[in-house]
Design an enzyme around this catalytic site. Structure first.
Site, PDB file in Angstrom:
ATOM      1  N   ASP A 206       1.017  -1.274  -0.055  1.00  0.00           N
ATOM      2  CA  ASP A 206      -0.146  -0.048  -0.043  1.00  0.00           C
ATOM      3  C   ASP A 206       0.749   1.133  -0.021  1.00  0.00           C
ATOM      4  O   ASP A 206       2.086   1.304   0.736  1.00  0.00           O
ATOM      5  CB  ASP A 206      -0.998  -0.142   1.137  1.00  0.00           C
ATOM      6  CG  ASP A 206      -1.884   1.129   1.295  1.00  0.00           C
ATOM      7  OD1 ASP A 206      -2.689   1.197   0.313  1.00  0.00           O
ATOM      8  OD2 ASP A 206      -1.799   1.919   2.279  1.00  0.00           O
ATOM      9  N   GLU A 264      14.920 -13.828  -0.081  1.00  0.00           N
ATOM     10  CA  GLU A 264      15.395 -14.902   0.649  1.00  0.00           C
ATOM     11  C   GLU A 264      14.343 -16.262   0.520  1.00  0.00           C
ATOM     12  O   GLU A 264      14.648 -17.405   0.897  1.00  0.00           O
ATOM     13  CB  GLU A 264      15.196 -14.393   1.991  1.00  0.00           C
ATOM     14  CG  GLU A 264      16.119 -13.503   2.752  1.00  0.00           C
ATOM     15  CD  GLU A 264      15.846 -12.770   3.834  1.00  0.00           C
ATOM     16  OE1 GLU A 264      15.057 -13.630   4.665  1.00  0.00           O
ATOM     17  OE2 GLU A 264      16.285 -11.840   4.190  1.00  0.00           O
TER      18      GLU A 264
END
Length: 534
Positions: A206, A264
């Site tokens: 957002d 990751e």
């Protein structure tokens, strides 16, 4: 998961992402608010639609000042939606059907009820004193600079405990996190890891342009007079360029931090909402930054002219030619597409045309719930308004509630089958007549058209992955080519309510409206569209 992507492309490139506004999707406990159990109950519907992923608007604990976009706990689920266990079950259900899950993350600010802010406001020297943006008042008690809130008024509120102002780009109940504090950055990156470790496939960030503010708190400059349009004059905050309270060059650092965490984990995706300064999109998305993002180019467009679509690729994305875009015409913040571009209480022919344009443009498609039904904007009365923006400006502007009303599932049922209770927002008659059960029974409905259109797009590599080149085809006609490995599709759309003729030849692969191809001439009726293999 959905089938493997084309070699050289990530799974999300060219995908169809279906956005769900959870409180308005399907309610299973009769409280008038949709829930996670309700979403799980409709997975067959989402799968049949042909979506590749579901994007959920926030489901975290929230006091709902901004209906979930004021987060009080980043690592929980609000009781009105369910529990973490129910969330895990929903995620497993999506994955079992080959669907991925994208969560909304709101890192630019928190709720003022978040424990971090509750500690920060207690003193100027506690452990979280600098986790938010605090500043001294001017000598006369006024705010420290000219920044304006996106929801109106100054972007600063006074707190007597600290005898300082705190910054909020939106509501005063949404204090801004301080991304100049490394502890804050670590904390929010750990939030990403929390959800990624649970198996979430990615995030929509957002107001991703608003993480990092100017530490010197410099005033925003005015928007030049010659650049001001109707929407700008309608809302005072738009009369300044938001380049110091948001959209800073330093924001690139935050986007790189996010990408580092995403990397990751395998096959994850992060895209951002960039509602201001769209030219800065390449600074925040691309190699080593967010995978991609979207701007409000189409979301705020009221003009339904070919130039609007062409300009996005040839002008707005000109500085990011290698960036894979997201394409969206509708979401939880803007007036629904068929109302912006057609007006009235609905136009199924226009709805089909808009969907066909959406599915043939180059990019990852973000489709909002109800768009597949051709739902128009709901026209609500003053007593129905819940959105703080509508509360501020009614009746001149009614806010965002009109695009957030509940999904109509069964036309003749109590509250259109959304709830056994009283829905949090009313369901208009123009939605009842377009309920899912009505459209399931009509082979020519917008819903059946959408399903067929998505199947067509997903089976066509040129439309899913191909480059785009715009064609000149006369007034009122949007025309472009998509090409992948030498395979070409030509797309023609009549955006007017009058018949038109354009030179074209080839085989018709998909169409909407009245269209005819004869001896090198393509006749397009009002709001007709055609995809050709030349």
């Amino acid at each position: 998961m959905t089938g493997p992507a084309e070699k050289g492309f990530a799974w999300w490139q060219g995908a169809i992402v279906y956005q769900i506004y959870p409180r308005s999707f399907f309610d299973t406990n009769g409280d008038g608010i949709g829930d996670l159990e309700g979403i799980a109950a409709k997975l067959s519907y989402i799968e049949a639609l042909g979506a590749d992923a579901v994007w959920l608007s926030p489901v975290y604990p929230s006091p709902d000042r901004d209906f979930g976009y004021d987060v009080a706990d980043y690592c929980g689920v609000d009781a009105k939606f369910g529990t973490l266990e129910r969330f895990d079950a929903l995620l497993a259900g999506l994955h079992s059907r080959g669907l991925r899950l994208i969560l909304d993350q709101v890192f630019a600010h928190t709720s003022d009820q978040h424990p971090w802010f509750q500690e920060s406001l207690l003193s100027r020297d506690n452990e979280k004193a600098d986790w938010y943006v605090w500043a001294e008042a001017m000598e006369d008690g006024t705010p420290p600079n000219n920044w304006l809130s996106a929801f109106g008024g100054a972007a600063w509120s006074w707190h007597p405990l600290r005898q300082q102002y705190y910054f909020h780009k939106f509501l005063r109940q949404q204090p801004k996190l301080n991304f100049h504090n490394s502890d804050v950055v670590r904390a929010v990156m750990d939030v990403l890891r929390f959800w990624l470790a649970r198996g979430v496939d990615g995030f929509r960030l957002d107001v991703a342009n608003s993480f990092v503010h100017d530490a010197a708190l410099k005033d925003n400059p005015p928007l030049p007079m010659e650049e001001r349009g109707f929407l700008d004059w309608a809302h005072a905050p738009r009369l300044q360029r938001h380049i110091h309270d948001a959209n800073t060059e330093e924001n690139e650092r935050a986007m790189r931090e996010v990408r580092s965490v995403m990397d990751e984990f395998d096959a994850r995706w992060a895209f951002g909402e960039f509602s201001e300064e769209p030219a800065r999109l390449p600074l925040y998305a691309g190699e080593g930054k967010l995978h991609t993002g979207y701007t409000f180019h189409f979301l705020e467009a009221w003009s339904f002219e070919p130039a609007i679509f062409r300009a996005y690729y040839e002008e707005a994305l000109a500085h990011a030619p290698d960036l894979w875009p997201c394409i969206t015409f509708s979401n939880h913040d803007v007036i629904r597409t068929v109302t912006r571009w057609g007006g009235g209480e609905g136009d199924d022919g226009l709805a089909k045309l808009c969907l066909m344009i959406l599915m043939t443009l180059r990019g990852t498609v973000l489709m909002y719930q109800g768009e597949e039904l051709g739902l128009p904007e709901a026209d609500l009365e003053r007593g129905d308004i819940k959105d703080p923006v509508g509360d501020l400006y009614f009746p001149f502007a009614k806010g965002r509630d009109g695009c957030r009303t509940p999904m109509p599932w069964v036309s003749a049922a109590h509250e259109a089958g959304f709830t056994d209770g009283t829905p949090w927002l009313p369901i208009p008659e123009s939605h009842r007549v377009r309920a899912v059960d009505v459209q399931e029974a009509d082979a020519h409905s917008v819903l059946h058209f959408t399903r067929a259109l998505i199947r067509f797009r997903k089976a066509d590599k040129a439309l899913t992955y191909g480059a785009i080149r715009f064609l000149d085809a006369g007034d009122g006609v949007l025309a472009f080519e998509r090409e992948f490995e030498g395979d070409v599709r030509q797309c023609f759309f009549n955006l007017t309510r009058e018949g038109v003729s354009v030179p074209a030849a080839g085989a018709v692969l998909f169409e909407t409206g009245e269209a005819a191809l004869h001896e090198g001439s393509l006749q397009l009726g009002a709001h007709a569209g055609v995809v050709l293999r030349p």
